[in-house]
Design an enzyme around this catalytic site. Structure first.
Site, PDB file in Angstrom:
ATOM      1  N   ARG A  27     -37.835 -18.088 -25.792  1.00 58.13           N
ATOM      2  CA  ARG A  27     -38.279 -18.279 -27.173  1.00 58.13           C
ATOM      3  C   ARG A  27     -37.423 -19.308 -27.908  1.00 58.13           C
ATOM      4  NH1 ARG A  27     -39.953 -16.117 -32.062  1.00 58.13           N
ATOM      5  NH2 ARG A  27     -37.972 -15.221 -32.616  1.00 58.13           N
ATOM      6  N   ARG A  63     -34.589 -16.913 -39.182  1.00 57.19           N
ATOM      7  CA  ARG A  63     -33.658 -18.004 -38.957  1.00 57.19           C
ATOM      8  C   ARG A  63     -34.030 -19.266 -39.718  1.00 57.19           C
ATOM      9  NH1 ARG A  63     -35.595 -15.516 -34.741  1.00 57.19           N
ATOM     10  NH2 ARG A  63     -34.250 -14.154 -33.499  1.00 57.19           N
ATOM     11  N   LYS A  75     -19.701 -16.433 -33.298  1.00 58.69           N
ATOM     12  CA  LYS A  75     -20.293 -16.734 -31.985  1.00 58.69           C
ATOM     13  C   LYS A  75     -21.001 -18.091 -31.983  1.00 58.69           C
ATOM     14  CE  LYS A  75     -22.853 -16.408 -28.157  1.00 58.69           C
ATOM     15  NZ  LYS A  75     -23.855 -17.423 -28.426  1.00 58.69           N
ATOM     16  N   PRO A 113     -16.534 -18.801 -26.968  1.00 51.08           N
ATOM     17  CA  PRO A 113     -17.570 -17.953 -27.575  1.00 51.08           C
ATOM     18  C   PRO A 113     -17.593 -16.553 -26.962  1.00 51.08           C
ATOM     19  CG  PRO A 113     -18.481 -20.088 -26.915  1.00 51.08           C
ATOM     20  CD  PRO A 113     -17.118 -19.979 -26.317  1.00 51.08           C
TER      21      PRO A 113
END
Length: 267
Positions: A121, A165, A207, A224
């Site tokens: 996605r 988002r 992150k 990360p």
DNA sequence: ACCCAGGGTAACT
DNA sequence: AGTTACCATGGG
């Protein structure tokens, strides 16, 4: 159009490098790995220790050399890493991976998209970002520039189907356009200062910031931490990263992540 | 219908 | 400082 060939690049595993989760814009085809970086569209192949860039302009040799991290001394890095037995195990398993040097804007936006999301996605949303907002190059689309994304609203980004988002993308573009944040400044800053600056963008936490610094700003110390890494660190390095990773923690991260995802139980 | 996806935010203890 | 619901969307 012709091709560029980087000879005798070792260690290098192109497929693992392109599909280990650091980038989302490459597609495997019978001819090779097809993708677009900025406004450059090429097909990458590996023949033994040669990395070939098909369909590239020769004047882009330096660009692809940098993007593909051709000149980084991975042999030296791995020799140091192998002083740790545990890390050496990860190197043995994942040592063909290189950390790419991706363009900053693409890295920032795709990793904002990546949060609480899965790779198919993420790829689909990034593709739509290009087709709706990037330049039509005739059959394919360049990654949109900052100028092309300026002034866009959450409503404009609805076509991306990026969900919650979308507002984060808007904020990132706005902060870059107003030069509250600049790539040049981020590159000059220390790891902690650059992270703090990136985290002023809505939807960017530690992150995503660390991914952007590692993959899009050339900061190889950036490490990360996601759920997989936390699991892997508990099992493999309960006392923390070994000292032999100093300066290259992010490259160690890629080896550990790849090893952990394949070999560790997801508990 | 329910779960998860390489997280972040706001709103709590 | 550490914990928890919620966030939109799509695939299993």
């Amino acid at each position: 159009m012709s091709q560029i060939c980087f000879k005798n690049v070792t260690p290098y595993n192109l497929e693992e490098t392109l599909f280990c989760g650091q980038c989302f814009r490459w597609q495997k085809t019978p001819l090779g790995y097809c993708g677009v970086v900025g406004s450059r569209r090429v097909t990458l192949t590996q023949q033994q220790s040669d990395i070939v860039v098909l369909g590239a302009d020769e004047s882009d040799t330096d660009f692809w050399c940098d993007y593909l991290a051709i000149q980084e001394d991975y042999t030296g890095i791995q020799n140091r890493f192998s002083k740790s037995k545990q890390l050496g195990q990860c190197v043995t398993y994942a040592g063909g991976i290189r950390v790419l040097h991706q363009p900053f804007l693409e890295t920032l936006l795709t990793f904002i998209i990546s949060q609480n999301n899965n790779i198919p996605r993420i790829t689909a949303i990034a593709d739509r970002l290009c087709t709706y907002f990037g330049t039509d190059m005739g059959g394919w689309y360049a990654f949109p520039t900052l100028e092309q994304l300026q002034e866009k609203t959450v409503e404009d980004f609805a076509v991306l189907r990026a969900g919650f988002r979308a507002k984060y993308l808007v904020d990132a573009v706005e902060k870059l356009a107003k030069e509250q944040i600049s790539e040049e400044e981020l590159r000059a800053l220390s790891l902690d200062d650059a992270r703090n600056m990136l985290c002023t963008i809505k939807g960017v936490g530690p992150k995503v910031a660390d991914c952007v610094m590692l993959f899009g700003l050339g900061k190889t110390q950036s490490f990360p931490r996601d759920v997989w890494m936390n699991r892997a660190m508990k099992q493999l390095f309960p006392k923390g990263l070994p000292a032999c990773t100093k300066g290259y923690e992010g490259i160690a991260q890629q080896y550990i992540f790849y090893f952990a995802r394949a070999n560790l139980k997801n508990t």
